[in-house]
Design an enzyme around this catalytic site. Structure first.
Site, PDB file in Angstrom:
ATOM      1  N   GLU A  61      53.116  58.815 110.301  1.00 30.80           N
ATOM      2  CA  GLU A  61      52.809  57.012 110.267  1.00 30.80           C
ATOM      3  C   GLU A  61      52.647  57.090 110.822  1.00 30.80           C
ATOM      4  O   GLU A  61      53.447  55.541 111.433  1.00 30.80           O
ATOM      5  CB  GLU A  61      52.930  56.412 109.001  1.00 30.80           C
ATOM      6  CG  GLU A  61      51.626  55.331 109.015  1.00 30.80           C
ATOM      7  CD  GLU A  61      51.720  54.690 107.275  1.00 30.80           C
ATOM      8  OE1 GLU A  61      52.877  54.456 107.412  1.00 30.80           O
ATOM      9  OE2 GLU A  61      50.338  54.173 106.993  1.00 30.80           O
TER      10      GLU A  61
ATOM     11  N   LYS B 169      55.109  37.392  97.633  1.00 36.15           N
ATOM     12  CA  LYS B 169      55.820  37.295  98.893  1.00 36.15           C
ATOM     13  C   LYS B 169      54.804  38.379  99.871  1.00 36.15           C
ATOM     14  O   LYS B 169      54.677  39.076 100.127  1.00 36.15           O
ATOM     15  CB  LYS B 169      56.685  38.014  98.476  1.00 36.15           C
ATOM     16  CG  LYS B 169      57.694  37.877  99.516  1.00 36.15           C
ATOM     17  CD  LYS B 169      59.036  38.680  99.799  1.00 36.15           C
ATOM     18  CE  LYS B 169      58.524  39.753 101.398  1.00 36.15           C
ATOM     19  NZ  LYS B 169      58.856  39.042 102.922  1.00 36.15           N
TER      20      LYS B 169
ATOM     21  N   GLU C  53      51.853  51.479  96.494  1.00 30.24           N
ATOM     22  CA  GLU C  53      50.153  51.879  97.156  1.00 30.24           C
ATOM     23  C   GLU C  53      50.868  51.938  98.704  1.00 30.24           C
ATOM     24  O   GLU C  53      51.302  50.609  99.991  1.00 30.24           O
ATOM     25  CB  GLU C  53      49.756  50.776  98.030  1.00 30.24           C
ATOM     26  CG  GLU C  53      48.622  50.549  95.976  1.00 30.24           C
ATOM     27  CD  GLU C  53      47.326  50.006  96.307  1.00 30.24           C
ATOM     28  OE1 GLU C  53      46.910  49.894  95.555  1.00 30.24           O
ATOM     29  OE2 GLU C  53      46.708  49.466  98.057  1.00 30.24           O
TER      30      GLU C  53
HETATM   31  P1  NAD Z   1      57.003  46.829 104.825  1.00 30.30           P
HETATM   32  O1  NAD Z   1      57.271  48.343 103.632  1.00 30.30           O
HETATM   33  O2  NAD Z   1      58.082  47.083 106.132  1.00 30.30           O
HETATM   34  O3  NAD Z   1      57.142  45.404 103.657  1.00 30.30           O
HETATM   35  C1  NAD Z   1      55.852  45.212 103.451  1.00 30.30           C
HETATM   36  C2  NAD Z   1      56.466  44.540 102.393  1.00 30.30           C
HETATM   37  O4  NAD Z   1      57.636  44.083 101.626  1.00 30.30           O
HETATM   38  C3  NAD Z   1      56.824  42.878 103.557  1.00 30.30           C
HETATM   39  O5  NAD Z   1      56.540  41.733 102.429  1.00 30.30           O
HETATM   40  C4  NAD Z   1      58.104  43.138 103.296  1.00 30.30           C
HETATM   41  O6  NAD Z   1      58.672  42.121 103.586  1.00 30.30           O
HETATM   42  C5  NAD Z   1      58.647  43.863 101.542  1.00 30.30           C
HETATM   43  N1  NAD Z   1      59.683  44.371 101.687  1.00 30.30           N
HETATM   44  C6  NAD Z   1      60.516  45.041 102.797  1.00 30.30           C
HETATM   45  N2  NAD Z   1      61.449  45.489 102.412  1.00 30.30           N
HETATM   46  C7  NAD Z   1      61.790  44.729 101.081  1.00 30.30           C
HETATM   47  C8  NAD Z   1      62.842  45.090  99.566  1.00 30.30           C
HETATM   48  N3  NAD Z   1      64.093  45.494  99.839  1.00 30.30           N
HETATM   49  N4  NAD Z   1      62.873  44.546  98.562  1.00 30.30           N
HETATM   50  C9  NAD Z   1      60.750  43.952  98.126  1.00 30.30           C
HETATM   51  N5  NAD Z   1      60.282  43.925  99.285  1.00 30.30           N
HETATM   52  C10 NAD Z   1      60.723  44.917 100.460  1.00 30.30           C
HETATM   53  O7  NAD Z   1      55.435  46.822 105.653  1.00 30.30           O
HETATM   54  P2  NAD Z   1      54.526  46.790 106.333  1.00 30.30           P
HETATM   55  O8  NAD Z   1      55.072  47.288 107.452  1.00 30.30           O
HETATM   56  O9  NAD Z   1      54.421  44.686 105.702  1.00 30.30           O
HETATM   57  O10 NAD Z   1      52.957  47.408 106.494  1.00 30.30           O
HETATM   58  C11 NAD Z   1      52.411  48.823 106.842  1.00 30.30           C
HETATM   59  C12 NAD Z   1      53.270  49.891 105.321  1.00 30.30           C
HETATM   60  O11 NAD Z   1      52.266  49.550 104.609  1.00 30.30           O
HETATM   61  C13 NAD Z   1      52.012  50.944 106.232  1.00 30.30           C
HETATM   62  O12 NAD Z   1      53.630  51.842 106.137  1.00 30.30           O
HETATM   63  C14 NAD Z   1      50.675  50.954 105.193  1.00 30.30           C
HETATM   64  O13 NAD Z   1      50.329  52.355 105.384  1.00 30.30           O
HETATM   65  C15 NAD Z   1      51.119  50.209 104.484  1.00 30.30           C
HETATM   66  N6  NAD Z   1      49.682  50.111 103.349  1.00 30.30           N
HETATM   67  C16 NAD Z   1      49.634  50.506 102.247  1.00 30.30           C
HETATM   68  C17 NAD Z   1      48.661  50.185 101.964  1.00 30.30           C
HETATM   69  C18 NAD Z   1      48.322  51.589 100.924  1.00 30.30           C
HETATM   70  O14 NAD Z   1      46.974  51.194  99.745  1.00 30.30           O
HETATM   71  N7  NAD Z   1      48.551  52.223 100.586  1.00 30.30           N
HETATM   72  C19 NAD Z   1      47.605  49.056 102.592  1.00 30.30           C
HETATM   73  C20 NAD Z   1      47.921  49.054 103.492  1.00 30.30           C
HETATM   74  C21 NAD Z   1      49.019  49.149 103.956  1.00 30.30           C
END
Ligand code: NAD
Length: 506
Positions: A400, A191, A266
């Site tokens: 962040e 997804k 992650e």
């Molecule tokens: P997000 O957590 O909002 O979304 C990530 C994914 O999770 C999306 O596909 C979203 O639709 C899905 N999601 C949201 N709620 C969910 C739920 N209840 N159940 C299942 N899936 C769900 O993150 P974002 O805003 O898309 O990305 C930015 C974040 O990602 C930042 O915090 C960044 O630090 C983190 N990030 C971490 C790494 C790492 O390797 N640690 C790498 C890249 C980004």
């Protein structure tokens, strides 16, 4: 407008046309489908213009994808590693063939500058090739001898897995997760993030072109609250690999509790870069600038907190200000652009809110701190920003921001540097700049993070472990760590027929 930018815009228009004209659906059991849900509009952060409609998966759509992954699991798991290796190399070839398209679509979908996205497909292909080469041996385990028994371990693919990815570098991150899952023999339901869905569909097309059997790779578009939640709760899914926000990680931990799934999370970071007086000044300066202003600062390993020692603070900050003020903000397809627009209006609102928060908290805006909408139109453009005179307790040092925004904090001693570095809920990455080897080793030992780089920017080595501690996540990617996540280890114990079997009731 440069000739190169004009040419890139024309090419991107060509690549984006099919998305504008046709609703982007889901890829389930080897077929493209619009599913049963509604659609939502996808826009480009460059000027908010329409990039196409995307289908939002319903529970029924996600269930169909999970069932397809479940039905395909046994055959894919039984496919010899050498055969999986061949298919995944073909997938790498497909990605390389479409490298320009992937770069341009990704730039326009999520606002990342083309200078960084040019490598997206090449790195994606490298991810598939690296894990493909380990597929033939992935099942091998250990042989553990006892006096009268021999134990051996084997690994088997865990089964269908969910891969849930964010919007910041969507293509690269998806390949990094999906490649080891497939190499291990797992089937996948992916997804992608709703804010940048386009390149995930190109990935699925490449998988099909490479000859991946039906049902091995499934992709559903949509929102976290429905598509993501249903996927994580489905009983056929045995493990969930999430890259995303820490808040999402917590939700997924709760959502997967009743089906007891294995998780790899992650998550976010507030990573320190610690510059000591004795650092190589020019190299440290280059790395500090690169690690927060590249990829629009929308990078989990970005060094968003600069801890700078008092002896070089003034000189370092003066040079830094000059460099930050000079960063070129522009069209994501312009090869000269260093910082592009932020992914989405909601994220733009979040990042720009910190310009005021910084002042309220008593920090100084040394560079930037402004929206560029007046100058650059409706896109999500902001100035690269540097906050100085900051304290580690301020929100700009603790939260962040995930944009091209750096918070600089002064420190005096090594002990203070460790204390400041660790005073955060996060623990993803850290960067240490010093010419004193002993100090580098002491710092590397004490800074709480999953990954530390000494005298370097983030250098990714695929066999090395990648992941965070504290609120930055659980688990590691890379090398054999990935296979350990996507496989179950089984121990088999064989007697030599020499030991005494305990006797009861004879
Ligand atoms: P997000 O957590 O909002 O979304 C990530 C994914 O999770 C999306 O596909 C979203 O639709 C899905 N999601 C949201 N709620 C969910 C739920 N209840 N159940 C299942 N899936 C769900 O993150 P974002 O805003 O898309 O990305 C930015 C974040 O990602 C930042 O915090 C960044 O630090 C983190 N990030 C971490 C790494 C790492 O390797 N640690 C790498 C890249 C980004």
């Amino acid at each position: 407008m440069s000739a190169q930018l004009q040419e890139n815009i024309a090419k991107a228009e060509g690549y984006l046309a099919r998305f504008k004209e046709n609703t982007l659906g889901h890829y389930i059991n080897g077929e493209w489908t619009l599913g049963q849900g509604e659609t939502f509009d996808n826009t480009t952060p460059f000027d908010q213009s329409f990039l196409g409609k995307v289908a939002a998966a319903t529970e029924a759509d996600v269930n169909a994808a999970c069932e397809a992954a479940e039905a395909a699991a046994a055959e894919w798991a039984a496919t010899p590693g050498a055969e999986r290796r061949k298919i995944l190399h073909r997938l790498g070839d497909e990605l390389e063939k479409r490298a320009e398209e992937i770069a341009m679509v990704e730039s326009m979908d999520c606002g990342q500058a083309i200078r960084f996205m040019r490598q997206a497909a090449v790195r994606g292909a490298a991810n598939f090739r690296f894990f493909a080469d380990q597929a033939p041996e992935a099942r091998n385990g250990l042989s553990l001898h006892q006096q009268e028994h021999t134990n051996y371990t084997v690994r088997n693919p865990i089964g269908p897995v969910a891969v849930i990815t964010p919007w910041n570098t969507p293509f690269m991150l998806s390949t990094w997760k999906i490649a080891p899952a497939l190499a291990a023999g797992c089937t996948v339901v992916h997804k992608p993030a709703e804010l940048s869905p386009l390149t995930a569909s190109i990935l699925a097309e490449c998988a099909e072109a490479a000859g991946l059997p039906k049902g091995v790779w499934n992709m559903v578009n949509g929102f976290g609250a429905v598509a993501g939640k249903t996927l994580t709760e489905h009983p056929a899914i045995k493990a969930v690999a999430l890259v995303g926000d820490s808040a999402t990680g917590k939700l997924i931990q709760a959502q997967t509790a009743s089906t007891l799934k294995r998780l790899h999370l992650e998550l976010g970071g507030k990573n320190p870069v610690i510059v000591f007086d004795d650092a190589d000044f020019d190299r440290a300066l280059d790395a500090v600038v690169f690690m927060i202003y590249s990829l629009n600062g929308q990078r989990c390993t970005s060094s968003s907190r600069l801890l700078v020692q008092s002896g070089i603070k003034d000189k370092f900050l003066a040079a830094l200000k000059e460099r930050v003020a000079n960063i070129k903000v522009g069209h994501p397809l312009d090869p000269a652009t260093e910082v592009g627009p932020l992914v989405h209006t909601g994220h733009y609102d979040k990042v720009t809110s910190y310009f005021e928060i910084a002042k309220q908290d008593g920090a100084t805006v040394a560079v930037g701190g402004k929206s560029l909408r007046d100058e650059m139109g409706p896109g999500n453009f902001v100035t690269p920003t540097l906050f100085v005179e900051a304290k580690n307790s301020m929100r700009i040092a603790q939260e962040e921001i995930f944009g091209p925004v750096l918070t600089a904090i002064e420190f005096e001693t090594e002990e203070e540097a460790v204390k400041l570095a660790n005073e955060t809920i996060y623990g993803l990455a850290g960067y240490i700049w010093t010419s004193n080897t002993g100090r580098a080793m002491r710092m590397a030992d004490k800074v709480e993070a999953g990954m530390l780089w000494v005298n370097s920017e983030n250098n990714r080595n695929l066999p090395s472990p990648f992941g965070g501690v504290k609120m930055s996540g659980i688990g590691r990617d890379g090398g054999d760590w990935s296979f350990d996540f996507y496989m179950e280890t089984k121990n088999v114990c064989i007697a030599h027929d020499t030991h005494r079997v305990p006797v009861l009731g004879r």
